[in-house]
Design a protein around this motif. Structure first.
Motif, PDB file in Angstrom:
ATOM      1  N   SER A 172      -7.836  -0.389   4.854  1.00  0.00           N
ATOM      2  CA  SER A 172      -8.968  -1.361   4.496  1.00  0.00           C
ATOM      3  C   SER A 172      -9.676  -0.799   3.078  1.00  0.00           C
ATOM      4  O   SER A 172     -10.037  -1.662   2.362  1.00  0.00           O
ATOM      5  N   MET A 173      -9.805   0.472   3.155  1.00  0.00           N
ATOM      6  CA  MET A 173     -10.383   0.951   2.059  1.00  0.00           C
ATOM      7  C   MET A 173      -9.779   0.749   0.645  1.00  0.00           C
ATOM      8  O   MET A 173     -10.214   0.530  -0.201  1.00  0.00           O
ATOM      9  N   ILE A 174      -8.373   1.000   0.897  1.00  0.00           N
ATOM     10  CA  ILE A 174      -7.527   0.858  -0.430  1.00  0.00           C
ATOM     11  C   ILE A 174      -7.578  -0.695  -0.755  1.00  0.00           C
ATOM     12  O   ILE A 174      -7.262  -1.060  -1.814  1.00  0.00           O
ATOM     13  N   VAL A 175      -7.630  -1.719   0.293  1.00  0.00           N
ATOM     14  CA  VAL A 175      -7.502  -3.103   0.029  1.00  0.00           C
ATOM     15  C   VAL A 175      -8.795  -3.426  -0.701  1.00  0.00           C
ATOM     16  O   VAL A 175      -8.805  -4.219  -1.598  1.00  0.00           O
ATOM     17  N   ARG A 176      -9.883  -2.896  -0.088  1.00  0.00           N
ATOM     18  CA  ARG A 176     -11.100  -3.234  -0.700  1.00  0.00           C
ATOM     19  C   ARG A 176     -11.279  -2.599  -2.279  1.00  0.00           C
ATOM     20  O   ARG A 176     -11.706  -3.463  -3.124  1.00  0.00           O
ATOM     21  N   GLY A 177     -10.697  -1.461  -2.509  1.00  0.00           N
ATOM     22  CA  GLY A 177     -10.701  -1.045  -3.869  1.00  0.00           C
ATOM     23  C   GLY A 177      -9.721  -1.736  -4.644  1.00  0.00           C
ATOM     24  O   GLY A 177      -9.893  -2.175  -5.890  1.00  0.00           O
ATOM     25  N   PHE A 178      -8.739  -2.553  -4.383  1.00  0.00           N
ATOM     26  CA  PHE A 178      -7.869  -3.311  -4.766  1.00  0.00           C
ATOM     27  C   PHE A 178      -8.576  -4.555  -5.422  1.00  0.00           C
ATOM     28  O   PHE A 178      -8.225  -4.930  -6.535  1.00  0.00           O
TER      29      PHE A 178
ATOM     30  N   ILE B 129       0.847  -1.321  -0.052  1.00  0.00           N
ATOM     31  CA  ILE B 129       0.165   0.247  -0.062  1.00  0.00           C
ATOM     32  C   ILE B 129       1.049   1.116   0.025  1.00  0.00           C
ATOM     33  O   ILE B 129       1.680   1.285   0.855  1.00  0.00           O
ATOM     34  N   ASP B 130       0.484   2.135  -0.925  1.00  0.00           N
ATOM     35  CA  ASP B 130       1.431   3.636  -0.929  1.00  0.00           C
ATOM     36  C   ASP B 130       1.050   4.203   0.146  1.00  0.00           C
ATOM     37  O   ASP B 130      -0.125   4.563   0.464  1.00  0.00           O
ATOM     38  N   GLU B 131       2.166   4.635   0.803  1.00  0.00           N
ATOM     39  CA  GLU B 131       1.951   5.572   1.998  1.00  0.00           C
ATOM     40  C   GLU B 131       1.531   6.954   1.792  1.00  0.00           C
ATOM     41  O   GLU B 131       0.875   7.356   2.754  1.00  0.00           O
ATOM     42  N   GLU B 132       1.644   7.312   0.532  1.00  0.00           N
ATOM     43  CA  GLU B 132       0.727   8.561   0.100  1.00  0.00           C
ATOM     44  C   GLU B 132      -0.565   8.523   0.077  1.00  0.00           C
ATOM     45  O   GLU B 132      -1.375   9.537   0.462  1.00  0.00           O
ATOM     46  N   GLU B 133      -1.116   7.289  -0.088  1.00  0.00           N
ATOM     47  CA  GLU B 133      -2.631   7.254  -0.265  1.00  0.00           C
ATOM     48  C   GLU B 133      -3.276   7.103   1.110  1.00  0.00           C
ATOM     49  O   GLU B 133      -4.060   7.459   1.281  1.00  0.00           O
ATOM     50  N   ILE B 134      -2.398   6.490   2.264  1.00  0.00           N
ATOM     51  CA  ILE B 134      -2.888   6.413   3.525  1.00  0.00           C
ATOM     52  C   ILE B 134      -2.618   7.658   3.989  1.00  0.00           C
ATOM     53  O   ILE B 134      -3.622   8.278   4.818  1.00  0.00           O
ATOM     54  N   TYR B 135      -1.790   8.575   3.837  1.00  0.00           N
ATOM     55  CA  TYR B 135      -1.541   9.779   4.346  1.00  0.00           C
ATOM     56  C   TYR B 135      -2.886  10.798   3.626  1.00  0.00           C
ATOM     57  O   TYR B 135      -3.336  11.506   4.441  1.00  0.00           O
ATOM     58  N   TYR B 136      -3.263  10.502   2.283  1.00  0.00           N
ATOM     59  CA  TYR B 136      -4.207  11.349   1.786  1.00  0.00           C
ATOM     60  C   TYR B 136      -5.502  10.969   2.533  1.00  0.00           C
ATOM     61  O   TYR B 136      -6.098  11.912   2.856  1.00  0.00           O
ATOM     62  N   LEU B 137      -5.897   9.789   2.665  1.00  0.00           N
ATOM     63  CA  LEU B 137      -7.132   9.485   3.344  1.00  0.00           C
ATOM     64  C   LEU B 137      -6.987   9.657   4.971  1.00  0.00           C
ATOM     65  O   LEU B 137      -8.175  10.071   5.469  1.00  0.00           O
ATOM     66  N   THR B 138      -5.922   9.705   5.399  1.00  0.00           N
ATOM     67  CA  THR B 138      -6.140   9.928   6.950  1.00  0.00           C
ATOM     68  C   THR B 138      -6.187  11.625   7.038  1.00  0.00           C
ATOM     69  O   THR B 138      -6.832  12.097   8.057  1.00  0.00           O
ATOM     70  N   SER B 139      -5.759  12.330   6.178  1.00  0.00           N
ATOM     71  CA  SER B 139      -5.900  13.773   6.151  1.00  0.00           C
ATOM     72  C   SER B 139      -7.300  14.230   5.899  1.00  0.00           C
ATOM     73  O   SER B 139      -7.735  15.271   6.104  1.00  0.00           O
ATOM     74  N   ARG B 140      -8.039  12.857   5.462  1.00  0.00           N
ATOM     75  CA  ARG B 140      -9.548  13.323   5.391  1.00  0.00           C
ATOM     76  C   ARG B 140     -10.413  12.738   6.497  1.00  0.00           C
ATOM     77  O   ARG B 140     -11.683  12.816   6.232  1.00  0.00           O
ATOM     78  N   GLY B 141      -9.754  12.646   7.432  1.00  0.00           N
ATOM     79  CA  GLY B 141     -10.483  12.013   8.608  1.00  0.00           C
ATOM     80  C   GLY B 141     -10.641  10.655   9.111  1.00  0.00           C
ATOM     81  O   GLY B 141     -11.383  10.190   9.993  1.00  0.00           O
TER      82      GLY B 141
END
Length: 194
Positions: free
Chosen positions: A161-167, A141-153
């Protein structure tokens, strides 16, 4: 331990669809369904989704032998390795006559340093004038994707979990609508345990 064995012989104008979704923990599984497209215009589609947890050993793949003109096959696989699981993701396309098409796609996510994925895509061309391709990718999982989603709350767990579901969200073809909904529910429930 699960050991399904499947062989398919396809005649003229036939279509075979194989969907395999592994959502429950297993100690080990070996599955390698093989189809022989022996009749003109035969078509095969294999789709699999597997999730390895604990110390499971998952050895899954599909094979299509294209023996007649205008036959085609597509193999699509998604794998997620967690904990100490090991996943072997195999695929084999064999074009034995001209005018056949095949595509093989193996994608994997490794979620834990103790888990592993070994992708084994094989293309075999035994004639001229055919079209076969493969793409294999294994990563994290790309850390930038995690950072982006955590910055959204979202929390880090929710984001992952959201990234894996999308994958894992591929359009499983050939399922009746009711079964497709139930399959999505089962996948969502299994993802909650990751």
């Amino acid at each position: 331990e699960v050991r399904p064995r499947t062989a398919i012989y396809q005649e003229k104008n036939s279509t075979y669809i194989n969907n395999y979704i592994l959502t429950s923990p297993v100690k080990s599984i070996q599955s390698y369904p093989t189809t022989y497209c022996n009749g003109e215009n035969a078509r095969a589609l294999f789709q699999s989704i597997q999730s390895g947890i604990n110390d499971s050993i998952i050895d899954m793949g599909s094979r299509a032998i294209l023996n007649a003109p205008n036959t085609s096959a597509e193999i699509i696989s998604r794998s997620v390795a967690n904990d100490q699981s090991r996943i072997f993701s195999r695929g084999h396309l064999s074009g034995n006559v001209p005018n056949v098409k095949g595509h093989l796609e193996c994608h994997g996510l490794v979620l834990d340093d103790n888990s592993s994925i070994y992708a084994v895509p094989e293309l075999e061309a035994n004639a001229a004038n055919l079209e076969m391709s493969h793409e294999a990718a294994v990563g994290q999982i790309d850390e930038e994707e995690i950072y982006y989603l955590t910055s959204r709350g979202l929390t880090e767990e929710e984001a992952a979990s959201m990234i894996v579901r999308g994958f894992l969200d591929i359009d499983i073809k050939g399922l009746p609508e009711e079964l497709a909904k139930e399959t999505k529910n089962i996948m969502d429930l299994s993802m909650e345990g990751m």
